[in-house]
Design an enzyme around this catalytic site. Structure first.
Site, PDB file in Angstrom:
ATOM      1  N   HIS A 181       0.764  -1.422  -0.056  1.00  0.00           N
ATOM      2  CA  HIS A 181       0.067   0.059   0.133  1.00  0.00           C
ATOM      3  C   HIS A 181       1.113   1.295  -0.139  1.00  0.00           C
ATOM      4  O   HIS A 181       1.167   1.636   1.033  1.00  0.00           O
ATOM      5  CB  HIS A 181      -1.001   0.040   1.235  1.00  0.00           C
ATOM      6  CG  HIS A 181      -2.005   0.790   1.202  1.00  0.00           C
ATOM      7  ND1 HIS A 181      -2.167   1.946   0.434  1.00  0.00           N
ATOM      8  CD2 HIS A 181      -3.052   0.933   1.700  1.00  0.00           C
ATOM      9  CE1 HIS A 181      -3.362   2.660   0.315  1.00  0.00           C
ATOM     10  NE2 HIS A 181      -4.067   2.056   1.559  1.00  0.00           N
ATOM     11  N   ASN A 184      -2.661   6.952  -0.746  1.00  0.00           N
ATOM     12  CA  ASN A 184      -3.691   7.324   0.067  1.00  0.00           C
ATOM     13  C   ASN A 184      -3.137   7.992   1.159  1.00  0.00           C
ATOM     14  O   ASN A 184      -3.835   8.159   2.183  1.00  0.00           O
ATOM     15  CB  ASN A 184      -4.854   6.483   0.497  1.00  0.00           C
ATOM     16  CG  ASN A 184      -5.896   6.142  -0.535  1.00  0.00           C
ATOM     17  OD1 ASN A 184      -6.037   6.784  -1.368  1.00  0.00           O
ATOM     18  ND2 ASN A 184      -6.713   4.974  -0.355  1.00  0.00           N
ATOM     19  N   TYR A 186      -0.554   7.101   3.255  1.00  0.00           N
ATOM     20  CA  TYR A 186      -0.178   6.394   4.432  1.00  0.00           C
ATOM     21  C   TYR A 186       1.488   6.446   4.174  1.00  0.00           C
ATOM     22  O   TYR A 186       2.099   7.295   3.681  1.00  0.00           O
ATOM     23  CB  TYR A 186      -0.735   5.200   4.311  1.00  0.00           C
ATOM     24  CG  TYR A 186      -2.169   5.028   4.573  1.00  0.00           C
ATOM     25  CD1 TYR A 186      -2.470   5.512   5.789  1.00  0.00           C
ATOM     26  CD2 TYR A 186      -3.089   4.781   3.539  1.00  0.00           C
ATOM     27  CE1 TYR A 186      -4.160   5.668   6.040  1.00  0.00           C
ATOM     28  CE2 TYR A 186      -4.379   4.844   3.682  1.00  0.00           C
ATOM     29  CZ  TYR A 186      -5.022   5.321   5.040  1.00  0.00           C
ATOM     30  OH  TYR A 186      -6.168   5.377   5.167  1.00  0.00           O
TER      31      TYR A 186
HETATM   32  C1  LIG Z   1     -14.789   1.560   2.594  1.00  0.00           C
HETATM   33  C2  LIG Z   1     -13.611   1.717   1.764  1.00  0.00           C
HETATM   34  C3  LIG Z   1     -12.582   1.192   2.374  1.00  0.00           C
HETATM   35  C4  LIG Z   1     -10.901   1.421   1.580  1.00  0.00           C
HETATM   36  N1  LIG Z   1     -10.075   0.746   2.007  1.00  0.00           N
HETATM   37  C5  LIG Z   1      -8.780   0.847   1.354  1.00  0.00           C
HETATM   38  C6  LIG Z   1      -7.773   0.104   1.704  1.00  0.00           C
HETATM   39  O1  LIG Z   1      -7.743  -0.634   2.756  1.00  0.00           O
HETATM   40  N2  LIG Z   1      -6.659   0.126   1.011  1.00  0.00           N
HETATM   41  C7  LIG Z   1      -6.784   1.056  -0.249  1.00  0.00           C
HETATM   42  O2  LIG Z   1      -5.631   1.015  -0.945  1.00  0.00           O
HETATM   43  N3  LIG Z   1      -7.826   1.556  -0.765  1.00  0.00           N
HETATM   44  C8  LIG Z   1      -8.978   1.566   0.118  1.00  0.00           C
HETATM   45  N4  LIG Z   1     -10.128   2.255  -0.253  1.00  0.00           N
HETATM   46  C9  LIG Z   1     -10.142   2.793  -1.760  1.00  0.00           C
HETATM   47  C10 LIG Z   1     -10.472   1.554  -2.631  1.00  0.00           C
HETATM   48  O3  LIG Z   1      -9.843   0.557  -2.886  1.00  0.00           O
HETATM   49  C11 LIG Z   1     -10.873   2.152  -4.032  1.00  0.00           C
HETATM   50  O4  LIG Z   1      -9.843   2.679  -4.673  1.00  0.00           O
HETATM   51  C12 LIG Z   1     -11.946   3.472  -4.023  1.00  0.00           C
HETATM   52  O5  LIG Z   1     -12.796   3.160  -3.545  1.00  0.00           O
HETATM   53  C13 LIG Z   1     -12.222   3.784  -5.347  1.00  0.00           C
HETATM   54  O6  LIG Z   1     -12.937   2.800  -6.200  1.00  0.00           O
HETATM   55  P1  LIG Z   1     -14.593   2.699  -6.173  1.00  0.00           P
HETATM   56  O7  LIG Z   1     -14.850   3.852  -6.851  1.00  0.00           O
HETATM   57  O8  LIG Z   1     -14.955   1.495  -7.043  1.00  0.00           O
HETATM   58  O9  LIG Z   1     -15.161   2.602  -4.634  1.00  0.00           O
HETATM   59  C14 LIG Z   1     -11.346   2.105   0.523  1.00  0.00           C
HETATM   60  C15 LIG Z   1     -12.310   2.850  -0.188  1.00  0.00           C
HETATM   61  C16 LIG Z   1     -13.650   2.545   0.830  1.00  0.00           C
HETATM   62  C17 LIG Z   1     -14.891   2.944   0.054  1.00  0.00           C
END
Ligand SMILES: Cc1cc2nc3c(=O)[nH]c(=O)nc-3n(C[C@H](O)[C@H](O)[C@H](O)COP(=O)(O)O)c2cc1C
Length: 375
Positions: A181, A184, A186
């Site tokens: 990861h 975002n 981190y």
């Molecule tokens: C509830 C939630 C938790 C997420 N947790 C992570 C995570 O643990 N690791 C990560 O790289 N991205 C995380 N994301 C980002 C998602 O992996 C994804 O990139 C983002 O939601 C965009 O895709 P979508 O528009 O299909 O939801 C999270 C997003 C959501 C909504």
């Protein structure tokens, strides 16, 4: 000429995927407490989303106790956690699915109440997330982030080592691969970006130095898994958790061209048109596209995510901008998402209130399409 689509097969490392609808890594904060080990409910959730030859990327999991920023997140550093993940992996494999684990350290995106011994979170530099962004303490109070403690140079090899151990633990749990990861806001991204990395040692200053931590972690994880079962996730234009590089092109061009020769399983982007962590609906207009800008620098498999519908996903793949799409929010509310996209079935809307924490509600109780037809 036949263009590839979401339902064309794809080879990722040693794995022959039957389709390209991937589960994005999603933090759901539903691990057992206090062990922070996955429990049967988590195995059920992943098994619901597993398909033969489909890739699931399991939620971000801290590689050490200081890597947590939220309660109820599963770890990958204790025997109990490894055993819990083993149950998840077995349930996914029983359905023919393939599952990678995302390795995590949050750095400054934490609070002392969540840290072992109540100490300040660590980061490349003592730079706090802007006070207007809030977090929760271990007992649920909403507060601003604290100013983290800058890591000593001598502490950094220990953190790289924790990633290596986390990778080894994931191997022991039976996963098919791991994703680092680096997105975002981190820890890895805090090293990459200039506003969070004010270091004057070999991990700070030049772009090459700021990329060093990412490269050291990636190489350590490759030593455990081999490059073809390791992915890296980046969010070059993301703004999650107070992140954002003023000019991402030079930094991310360097990072991506440094990763490219390693022969990784894949590179995984988060497109800036989603909020990154799902806490709010963000509709960015005219934002740059990471897949379009950086694809020319990456010779391997490229996965991207961020606000994709089935139609937009097929277009991105057909146009050659990405090889596969990871779906987050709509995979939460549609456990049978690959089948729904294949047949054009309508999608169940997601409920943001149950994204983070809680139990089966909003987690394992979303129906499959066939169940909907019965009512
Ligand atoms: C509830 C939630 C938790 C997420 N947790 C992570 C995570 O643990 N690791 C990560 O790289 N991205 C995380 N994301 C980002 C998602 O992996 C994804 O990139 C983002 O939601 C965009 O895709 P979508 O528009 O299909 O939801 C999270 C997003 C959501 C909504």
């Amino acid at each position: 000429m036949n263009f590839p689509s979401l339902f064309s097969p794809l080879q990722i490392g040693p794995y022959h995927l039957k389709h390209r609808v991937m589960l994005a890594p999603l933090t759901r904060m539903r691990a057992a407490r206090p062990s922070l080990a996955p429990r049967p409910l988590n195995a059920e959730y992943y098994a619901q989303r597993a398909t033969p030859g489909g890739l699931l990327i399991a939620e971000a999991s801290p590689v050490m106790a200081s890597g947590f920023g939220n309660p109820g997140v599963p770890g990958i550093y204790s025997e109990q956690q490894i055993a819990g993940w083993r149950e998840v992996v077995d349930a996914v494999h029983a359905k023919g699915g393939i599952i990678f684990l995302q390795l995590w350290h949050v750095g400054r995106v934490s609070h002392s109440s969540l840290q072992p011994g109540g100490v300040l979170p660590v980061a490349p530099s003592a730079v706090a997330i802007p006070a207007e962004l809030k977090t929760s303490t271990a007992d649920g109070q909403v507060v601003s982030y604290e100013t983290p403690r800058a890591l000593e140079t001598s502490e950094i090899p220990g953190i790289v080592e924790a990633y290596r151990q986390g990778a080894a633990n994931a191997l022991k749990a039976g996963f098919d691969g791991v994703e680092i990861h680096g997105a975002n806001g981190y820890l890895i991204e805090q090293f990459l970006q200039s506003h969070t990395n004010l270091r004057t040692d070999q991990y700070g200053g030049s772009i090459e130095n700021r990329t060093r931590f990412l490269m050291e972690v990636t190489k350590a994880v490759i030593e455990v898994w081999g490059a073809d079962r390791v992915g890296v996730r980046l969010s070059p234009y993301g703004v999650a958790n107070g992140s954002g590089e003023a000019d991402p092109m030079p930094l991310y061009s360097h990072a991506i061209t440094s990763l490219d020769p390693l022969g990784l399983a894949y590179l995984h982007f988060i497109e800036p048109r989603s909020s990154g962590t799902g806490r709010a609906e963000v509709n960015h207009q005219n934002v740059p596209s990471a897949m379009v800008l950086f694809r020319p620098l990456w010779r391997g498999t490229l996965i991207t995510a961020g606000g994709f519908s089935g139609e937009a996903a097929n277009a991105a793949i057909a146009e050659g901008h990405a090889d596969a799409i990871a779906f987050g929010r709509i995979f939460i509310s549609n456990p049978d998402l690959p089948r729904r996209l294949a047949h054009g079935f309508p999608l169940t809307p997601y409920n943001r209130a149950t994204f983070y924490g809680g139990d089966a509600a909003g987690y394992t109780d979303y129906p499959e399409h066939s169940e909907l037809e019965k009512v």
